[in-house]
Design a protein around this motif. Sequence first.
Motif, PDB file in Angstrom:
ATOM      1  N   ALA A 105       0.846  -1.208   0.000  1.00 46.21           N
ATOM      2  CA  ALA A 105       0.000   0.000   0.000  1.00 46.21           C
ATOM      3  C   ALA A 105       0.876   1.251   0.000  1.00 46.21           C
ATOM      4  O   ALA A 105       0.557   2.261  -0.655  1.00 46.21           O
ATOM      5  CB  ALA A 105      -0.911  -0.007   1.228  1.00 46.21           C
ATOM      6  N   ALA A 106       2.005   1.199   0.720  1.00 47.40           N
ATOM      7  CA  ALA A 106       2.913   2.351   0.780  1.00 47.40           C
ATOM      8  C   ALA A 106       3.520   2.637  -0.597  1.00 47.40           C
ATOM      9  O   ALA A 106       3.658   3.800  -1.011  1.00 47.40           O
ATOM     10  CB  ALA A 106       4.013   2.081   1.805  1.00 47.40           C
ATOM     11  N   VAL A 107       3.864   1.569  -1.330  1.00 48.27           N
ATOM     12  CA  VAL A 107       4.426   1.740  -2.690  1.00 48.27           C
ATOM     13  C   VAL A 107       3.400   2.440  -3.587  1.00 48.27           C
ATOM     14  O   VAL A 107       3.725   3.383  -4.330  1.00 48.27           O
ATOM     15  CB  VAL A 107       4.828   0.362  -3.277  1.00 48.27           C
ATOM     16  N   SER A 108       2.125   2.011  -3.497  1.00 45.02           N
ATOM     17  CA  SER A 108       1.074   2.633  -4.320  1.00 45.02           C
ATOM     18  C   SER A 108       0.897   4.107  -3.966  1.00 45.02           C
ATOM     19  O   SER A 108       0.682   4.945  -4.841  1.00 45.02           O
ATOM     20  CB  SER A 108      -0.262   1.906  -4.119  1.00 45.02           C
ATOM     21  N   ALA A 109       0.982   4.416  -2.662  1.00 43.23           N
ATOM     22  CA  ALA A 109       0.831   5.815  -2.229  1.00 43.23           C
ATOM     23  C   ALA A 109       1.989   6.667  -2.751  1.00 43.23           C
ATOM     24  O   ALA A 109       1.794   7.791  -3.240  1.00 43.23           O
ATOM     25  CB  ALA A 109       0.755   5.878  -0.710  1.00 43.23           C
ATOM     26  N   LEU A 110       3.212   6.114  -2.672  1.00 45.43           N
ATOM     27  CA  LEU A 110       4.385   6.849  -3.175  1.00 45.43           C
ATOM     28  C   LEU A 110       4.238   7.183  -4.656  1.00 45.43           C
ATOM     29  O   LEU A 110       4.569   8.287  -5.100  1.00 45.43           O
ATOM     30  CB  LEU A 110       5.647   5.990  -2.989  1.00 45.43           C
ATOM     31  N   ALA A 111       3.721   6.200  -5.423  1.00 47.75           N
ATOM     32  CA  ALA A 111       3.571   6.397  -6.869  1.00 47.75           C
ATOM     33  C   ALA A 111       2.675   7.594  -7.162  1.00 47.75           C
ATOM     34  O   ALA A 111       2.916   8.361  -8.104  1.00 47.75           O
ATOM     35  CB  ALA A 111       2.990   5.134  -7.497  1.00 47.75           C
ATOM     36  N   LYS A 112       1.637   7.788  -6.325  1.00 49.55           N
ATOM     37  CA  LYS A 112       0.717   8.910  -6.559  1.00 49.55           C
ATOM     38  C   LYS A 112       1.407  10.247  -6.332  1.00 49.55           C
ATOM     39  O   LYS A 112       1.119  11.226  -7.019  1.00 49.55           O
ATOM     40  CB  LYS A 112      -0.515   8.761  -5.659  1.00 49.55           C
ATOM     41  N   PHE A 113       2.313  10.293  -5.356  1.00 55.88           N
ATOM     42  CA  PHE A 113       3.069  11.538  -5.134  1.00 55.88           C
ATOM     43  C   PHE A 113       3.941  11.841  -6.352  1.00 55.88           C
ATOM     44  O   PHE A 113       4.029  12.977  -6.806  1.00 55.88           O
ATOM     45  CB  PHE A 113       3.938  11.412  -3.874  1.00 55.88           C
ATOM     46  N   GLY A 114       4.598  10.798  -6.870  1.00 57.74           N
ATOM     47  CA  GLY A 114       5.464  10.999  -8.034  1.00 57.74           C
ATOM     48  C   GLY A 114       4.685  11.415  -9.271  1.00 57.74           C
ATOM     49  O   GLY A 114       5.161  12.232 -10.080  1.00 57.74           O
ATOM     50  N   ALA A 115       3.488  10.872  -9.444  1.00 57.95           N
ATOM     51  CA  ALA A 115       2.680  11.170 -10.636  1.00 57.95           C
ATOM     52  C   ALA A 115       2.121  12.585 -10.580  1.00 57.95           C
ATOM     53  O   ALA A 115       1.965  13.242 -11.607  1.00 57.95           O
ATOM     54  CB  ALA A 115       1.541  10.157 -10.738  1.00 57.95           C
ATOM     55  N   GLN A 116       1.809  13.075  -9.363  1.00 61.27           N
ATOM     56  CA  GLN A 116       1.150  14.388  -9.238  1.00 61.27           C
ATOM     57  C   GLN A 116       2.155  15.532  -9.177  1.00 61.27           C
ATOM     58  O   GLN A 116       1.892  16.622  -9.651  1.00 61.27           O
ATOM     59  CB  GLN A 116       0.301  14.383  -7.960  1.00 61.27           C
ATOM     60  N   ASN A 117       3.331  15.290  -8.571  1.00 62.75           N
ATOM     61  CA  ASN A 117       4.286  16.388  -8.330  1.00 62.75           C
ATOM     62  C   ASN A 117       5.581  16.137  -9.087  1.00 62.75           C
ATOM     63  O   ASN A 117       6.374  15.271  -8.702  1.00 62.75           O
ATOM     64  CB  ASN A 117       4.598  16.506  -6.829  1.00 62.75           C
ATOM     65  N   ASP A 118       5.805  16.931 -10.119  1.00 60.39           N
ATOM     66  CA  ASP A 118       7.000  16.728 -10.960  1.00 60.39           C
ATOM     67  C   ASP A 118       8.295  16.921 -10.178  1.00 60.39           C
ATOM     68  O   ASP A 118       9.282  16.222 -10.407  1.00 60.39           O
ATOM     69  CB  ASP A 118       6.977  17.690 -12.154  1.00 60.39           C
ATOM     70  N   ASP A 119       8.304  17.881  -9.212  1.00 55.86           N
ATOM     71  CA  ASP A 119       9.556  18.142  -8.489  1.00 55.86           C
ATOM     72  C   ASP A 119       9.915  17.006  -7.516  1.00 55.86           C
ATOM     73  O   ASP A 119      11.071  16.840  -7.140  1.00 55.86           O
ATOM     74  CB  ASP A 119       9.477  19.483  -7.737  1.00 55.86           C
ATOM     75  N   LEU A 120       8.889  16.210  -7.126  1.00 57.73           N
ATOM     76  CA  LEU A 120       9.184  15.080  -6.227  1.00 57.73           C
ATOM     77  C   LEU A 120       9.540  13.817  -6.996  1.00 57.73           C
ATOM     78  O   LEU A 120      10.006  12.841  -6.407  1.00 57.73           O
ATOM     79  CB  LEU A 120       7.959  14.768  -5.344  1.00 57.73           C
ATOM     80  N   LEU A 121       9.297  13.823  -8.325  1.00 56.99           N
ATOM     81  CA  LEU A 121       9.438  12.596  -9.119  1.00 56.99           C
ATOM     82  C   LEU A 121      10.830  11.961  -8.990  1.00 56.99           C
ATOM     83  O   LEU A 121      10.920  10.746  -8.746  1.00 56.99           O
ATOM     84  CB  LEU A 121       9.083  12.873 -10.587  1.00 56.99           C
ATOM     85  N   PRO A 122      11.933  12.717  -9.112  1.00 59.20           N
ATOM     86  CA  PRO A 122      13.256  12.058  -9.012  1.00 59.20           C
ATOM     87  C   PRO A 122      13.433  11.319  -7.678  1.00 59.20           C
ATOM     88  O   PRO A 122      13.910  10.186  -7.650  1.00 59.20           O
ATOM     89  CB  PRO A 122      14.248  13.229  -9.127  1.00 59.20           C
ATOM     90  N   SER A 123      13.011  11.971  -6.557  1.00 60.54           N
ATOM     91  CA  SER A 123      13.158  11.327  -5.235  1.00 60.54           C
ATOM     92  C   SER A 123      12.307  10.073  -5.157  1.00 60.54           C
ATOM     93  O   SER A 123      12.751   9.031  -4.633  1.00 60.54           O
ATOM     94  CB  SER A 123      12.714  12.277  -4.117  1.00 60.54           C
ATOM     95  N   VAL A 124      11.079  10.155  -5.694  1.00 63.02           N
ATOM     96  CA  VAL A 124      10.175   8.995  -5.636  1.00 63.02           C
ATOM     97  C   VAL A 124      10.766   7.841  -6.440  1.00 63.02           C
ATOM     98  O   VAL A 124      10.704   6.679  -6.012  1.00 63.02           O
ATOM     99  CB  VAL A 124       8.759   9.372  -6.147  1.00 63.02           C
ATOM    100  N   LEU A 125      11.376   8.146  -7.584  1.00 66.78           N
ATOM    101  CA  LEU A 125      11.963   7.082  -8.418  1.00 66.78           C
ATOM    102  C   LEU A 125      13.116   6.392  -7.680  1.00 66.78           C
ATOM    103  O   LEU A 125      13.275   5.168  -7.767  1.00 66.78           O
ATOM    104  CB  LEU A 125      12.455   7.651  -9.753  1.00 66.78           C
ATOM    105  N   VAL A 126      13.891   7.159  -6.919  1.00 66.25           N
ATOM    106  CA  VAL A 126      14.994   6.567  -6.128  1.00 66.25           C
ATOM    107  C   VAL A 126      14.412   5.591  -5.099  1.00 66.25           C
ATOM    108  O   VAL A 126      14.882   4.463  -4.920  1.00 66.25           O
ATOM    109  CB  VAL A 126      15.817   7.676  -5.422  1.00 66.25           C
ATOM    110  N   LEU A 127      13.339   6.041  -4.405  1.00 61.37           N
ATOM    111  CA  LEU A 127      12.710   5.194  -3.383  1.00 61.37           C
ATOM    112  C   LEU A 127      12.093   3.952  -4.027  1.00 61.37           C
ATOM    113  O   LEU A 127      12.138   2.857  -3.466  1.00 61.37           O
ATOM    114  CB  LEU A 127      11.635   5.983  -2.625  1.00 61.37           C
ATOM    115  N   MET A 128      11.524   4.126  -5.219  1.00 63.64           N
ATOM    116  CA  MET A 128      10.912   2.987  -5.925  1.00 63.64           C
ATOM    117  C   MET A 128      11.967   1.932  -6.250  1.00 63.64           C
ATOM    118  O   MET A 128      11.706   0.733  -6.174  1.00 63.64           O
ATOM    119  CB  MET A 128      10.266   3.449  -7.240  1.00 63.64           C
TER     120      MET A 128
END
Length: 873
Positions: A490-513
Amino acid sequence: MIKKFDKKDEEAGSGSNPFQHLEKSAVLQEARIFNETPINPRRCLHILTKIIYLLNQGEHFGTTEATEAFFAMTRLFQSNDQTLRRMCYLTIKEMANISEDVIIVTSSLTKDMTGKEDVYRGPAIRALCRITDTTMLQAIERYMKQAIVDKVPSVSSSALVSSLHMVKMSYDVVKRWVNEAQEAASSDNIMVQYHALGLLYHLRKNDRLAVTKMLNKFTKSGLKSPFAYCMLIRIASKLLEETEGGHDSPLFDFIESCLRNKHEMVVYEAASAIVHMPNCTARELAPAVSVLQLFCSSPKAALRYAAVRTLNKVAMKHPSAVTACNLDLENLITDSNRSIATLAITTLLKTGSESSVDRLMKQISSFVSEISDEFKVVVVQAISALCQKYPRKHSVMMNFLSNMLRDDGGFEYKRAIVDCIISIIEENPESKETGLAHLCEFIEDCEHTVLATKILHLLGKEGPRTPSPSKYIRFIFNRVVLESEAVRAAAVSALAKFGAQNDDLLPSVLVLMQRCMMDSDDEVRDRATFYMNVLQQKQKALNAAYIFNGLSVSVPGLEKSLHQYTLEPSEKPFDMKTVPLATAPITEQKTEIAPVATSKLPEKLAPSRQDIYQEQLAAIPEFQSLGPLFKSSEPVQLTEAETEYVVRCIKHTFAAHIVFQFDCTNTLNDQLLQRVLVQMEPSEAYEVVHHVPAPSLPYSQPGSCYTLVRLPDDDPTAVSCTFSCTMKYLVRDCDPNTGEPDDDGYDDEYVLEDLEVTVADHIQKVLKPNFGAAWEEVGDEFEKEETFALASVRTLEEAVGNIISFLGMQPCERSDKVPENKNSHVLFLAGVFRGGHDVLVRARLALADGVTMQVTVRSTDENVVDVILASVG
């Protein structure tokens, strides 16, 4: 014999139950003592007690061993020991269903039933009725009739209660005992009168006229038994509900007169009946509330509890009616019984004014730690209702709830608090950040997987839209590091939504993914890999389809379609449009937040209403080639409720056809209907293809007939049509008592009300949690916009309600709630049109003299856009 345990044993806990470690085989071995002569009543009693104990503990007795023990026990009838004999009756009742040839004791029981020993007669009747079947009942009928009118109350009560059990088995035989039951109903004994009334009601409950006559008789003649009065009140209130009688009905007058009865239980029953009546006005409630108010100051705790609990229920619908009791309720806050205090305070929360909220909250805080979880849930539900009533007080509530979350408590209690906080967040946008902060803190040490996943889902939905979404990432990623598989996924799915909605957070989210892709659990790895690949494409349409909104199909339907596809190898790829949609979307729009808290989680995903209809229709040969069922409507009544035939219609929409299912009920007991079908005359270019008649409709047994209609091919915009309907059938008169029909019959017909097919029948609701993303995903290739004036509509709420019900689409982003004191509003609607085409509607509403509406429609098919705009116009 049972040996005496000393105090040490008792403290060790071993002395509490002498039968704790019983072995079934040892007990059955002991039962051989029954065959010894002379009979030792004391030992036999002890063994029978053990057998009954084992049976009540759920121990399984095989048929052979049960029958052997039963036959050995029958020898005990030779003893004249009273206690042993009555223990035998109990054992017979317990073993009646598991032993064979139990009717062997019939003669012994009949002898005891008609003997001179009153102590034996009642229990013998109860045991005899347990072992008697329909064929044997005739033989004891005479004895039963005599027993019902017996002078000894225990015998009469036993016969009446046994008759009540026999009604389920042999209604026609027991019905012949009505005169005896009538006589017993005039008995001076309160239990006999109560049991007689119960039997009379159960014999007549299917005949409303007979029940009414019975009520009239007893309400006029009066009763001695308070239990019988309570039963009469229940029967009267049930009848009032069925006939929709108002306060001018004599039945209501009777219930109200019971408020002045000398027995407290009757007074409470009457007050409770009035309170639970649907459509009860404040004026009708007043006498019941004043009686309950008196009970609040009763010295008996049970009465105080009953009164405050009932007032609590009244406060849900009519808070103003209870305000008169506020002083009495405030006195109960300090009641020594914590249950009463809790109910008093939650009632005050419902009836209190905005100014008293802070004071009440302080009072609750003082004792909330002392009450059980069950009552804590009640407090949370009251707070939840209060939040909806006084949205401005959300900060006080939120602080209180966050303190409660930190306390110890079980799953139901924590779930109630979480649900309440979520509802406050959804109702009050300004409370979103504080609410999410409390929930983030809670999941740091939450041991309930269900709650953790629920909160992560909410964080994924709401977090990315807050002013500083980055602060939630830490809490979510902590779950990936520390929690169980389900929570990590569930946490992975939630993280993906942050990355999809906020372009500036995308690089950090991809590292965590990338880190999540190394997880030990395959579900977590699969999700991380999938989201990683979708996010790297940086395409809004992909994000909308695969991260924000997901699939909106029925899971059992998808499983069935895939299974079918594997059975019939095909060159064509699997088409998602052939899968039925999820019929009951997981709605964001929570109308009742509170009661959900106490419901248990379903064990298994139950098939939806539409899945059941799909099965039923697929079983009819004429409908097998229609393809998957697209939508089933709610039932539409085509007759009045009180007419001789009751007909309702359910419209089943397929890709190019509609099947009309007519559920018909024959309410005439002197007629049998055969070959029942409904002939339909369409007003538009719809073509009636086929009828599937109902073979026969006996009295009060529902049956279904079907009519298949083809939708017009040449004009895809012809979505609405009116059908005039006539029910045609063959009537055969029959005997009302036996149901035997005459040999010959005659054709007849019955005109039904007209049936409408509207645009809503062609659209299935689909929830899009992120409407903006879905809007971008569909694109503007087939976008059209028009403006309409809704002259007859006076408020924005009314306009929103009318549009939603007319189009039959799902409101998204809570846009069906119009904020207070606003002159404009935007409504977002989503759905799928017949044939699998996504359709989205954005309606901008402005209030001036009437309501002006600018409608923008987007779809994957141009015809669908035209259909929506044409139908609105």
